[in-house]
Design an enzyme around this catalytic site. Structure first.
Site, PDB file in Angstrom:
ATOM      1  N   HIS A   1       0.611  -1.123  -0.054  1.00 19.59           N
ATOM      2  CA  HIS A   1       0.026  -0.002  -0.031  1.00 19.59           C
ATOM      3  C   HIS A   1       0.960   1.383  -0.044  1.00 19.59           C
ATOM      4  O   HIS A   1       1.697   1.429   0.823  1.00 19.59           O
ATOM      5  CB  HIS A   1      -0.988  -0.091   1.224  1.00 19.59           C
ATOM      6  CG  HIS A   1      -2.016  -0.952   1.231  1.00 19.59           C
ATOM      7  ND1 HIS A   1      -2.803  -1.386   2.333  1.00 19.59           N
ATOM      8  CD2 HIS A   1      -2.395  -1.791   0.208  1.00 19.59           C
ATOM      9  CE1 HIS A   1      -3.685  -2.304   1.932  1.00 19.59           C
ATOM     10  NE2 HIS A   1      -3.477  -2.705   0.584  1.00 19.59           N
TER      11      HIS A   1
ATOM     12  N   HIS B   1       5.688   5.723   0.169  1.00 22.45           N
ATOM     13  CA  HIS B   1       6.842   4.540   0.646  1.00 22.45           C
ATOM     14  C   HIS B   1       5.582   3.402   0.663  1.00 22.45           C
ATOM     15  O   HIS B   1       4.265   3.489   0.835  1.00 22.45           O
ATOM     16  CB  HIS B   1       7.290   4.725   1.708  1.00 22.45           C
ATOM     17  CG  HIS B   1       6.139   5.078   2.960  1.00 22.45           C
ATOM     18  ND1 HIS B   1       5.893   6.160   3.216  1.00 22.45           N
ATOM     19  CD2 HIS B   1       5.788   4.312   3.796  1.00 22.45           C
ATOM     20  CE1 HIS B   1       5.151   6.125   4.215  1.00 22.45           C
ATOM     21  NE2 HIS B   1       5.155   5.063   4.450  1.00 22.45           N
TER      22      HIS B   1
END
Length: 271
Positions: free
Chosen positions: A113, A201
């Site tokens: 994710h 990230h």
């Protein structure tokens, strides 16, 4: 001069008073207590049920936690999954309390994710507005390619958890465009924008951080001051080249919003 009343008028007055008392008695009668089975209990923040994790924002009735992210499917047989699994195992040499996100769900396909928002807190009537906004973003922004370039440590805003992450290389510009386009919707909900200088990230493991107040310490869970920089340096030295190889480029084609426990997703616009 005192006014005289007949006996009949006295009787009528007394009767009217009794009726008023009876009416008040009916109005004051308490409703029956609801059955316990019909009463919804408020969620209890019990860290022992969640590996020591605590709710960072107290529960509020009618409030829903949400966040927006790009979802990347991760095949367990892929080179990237093997590389990340080895990297986490290596990091545990320095931080044995690291928890990965996939080992408990061995039958579930893992995902990466990449967040486009901080945690969002919605009122019930705002849920559909957020879903419409995210769907609109997906329909107007083309899909793109994402790669990861380096390992790093990031912490949440409350500094209760440290995360081992892989930071985005290719695709950073497109992620920034999506996050910027989402900002007006968040502002209309009186929520914070994403970070001014975002480090996009995907988190791959986490550990509980030491508490600043001894009275709030996790009595039954080990905590750490952070992921040592030497551990991050070791991971980048050993795995960074493999992390950024062309075989580990991914199509970013699915935009998601999680509201409560429900996840809604839409495909980004095709080429």
């Amino acid at each position: 001069m005192k006014r005289a009343f007949s006996s009949s008028s006295l009787v009528e007055y007394s009767s009217s008073e009794d009726e008023d008392d009876t009416e008040k008695s009916v109005k004051r009668k308490k409703l029956p207590t609801l059955s316990a089975s019909l009463v919804v209990a408020a969620p209890v923040d019990n860290p022992s049920l969640h590996q020591g994790r605590k709710r960072n924002t107290p529960h509020v009735d009618g409030q829903w936690a949400a966040h927006v992210f790009i979802s990347l499917g991760l095949n367990r047989k892929s080179p990237l999954f093997s590389l990340l699994s080895e990297a986490i195992k290596s990091a545990k040499d320095d931080v044995p309390t690291l928890n990965d996100f996939w080992s408990k769900d061995g039958d579930t396909a893992p995902e990466l994710h990449v967040s486009l928002s901080r945690p969002i807190y919605l009122r019930a009537y705002q849920r559909e507005d957020l879903k419409r906004a995210v769907k609109s973003l997906a329909l107007t922004h083309p899909r793109f390619t994402i790669s990861f370039s380096t390992f790093s440590e990031l912490t949440n805003d409350e500094r209760t958890r440290a995360f081992l992450t892989i930071e985005v290389g290719a695709g950073h510009h497109q992620l920034s465009q999506l996050s910027t386009a989402l900002a007006p919707t968040l502002q209309s909900f009186r929520q914070k924008d994403y970070y001014a200088e975002p480090r996009f990230h995907a988190s791959i493991a986490w550990a509980l951080l030491d508490e600043t107040s001894p009275s709030e310490s996790h009595t039954q869970f080990l905590t750490v001051p952070g992921i040592p920089s030497r551990s991050i340096d070791k991971l980048n030295k050993k795995y960074q080249s493999g992390l950024s190889e062309s075989m580990n480029f991914y199509d970013a084609d699915t935009l998601c919003v999680k509201i409560g426990k429900d996840v809604f997703s839409w495909h980004l616009k095709g080429p």
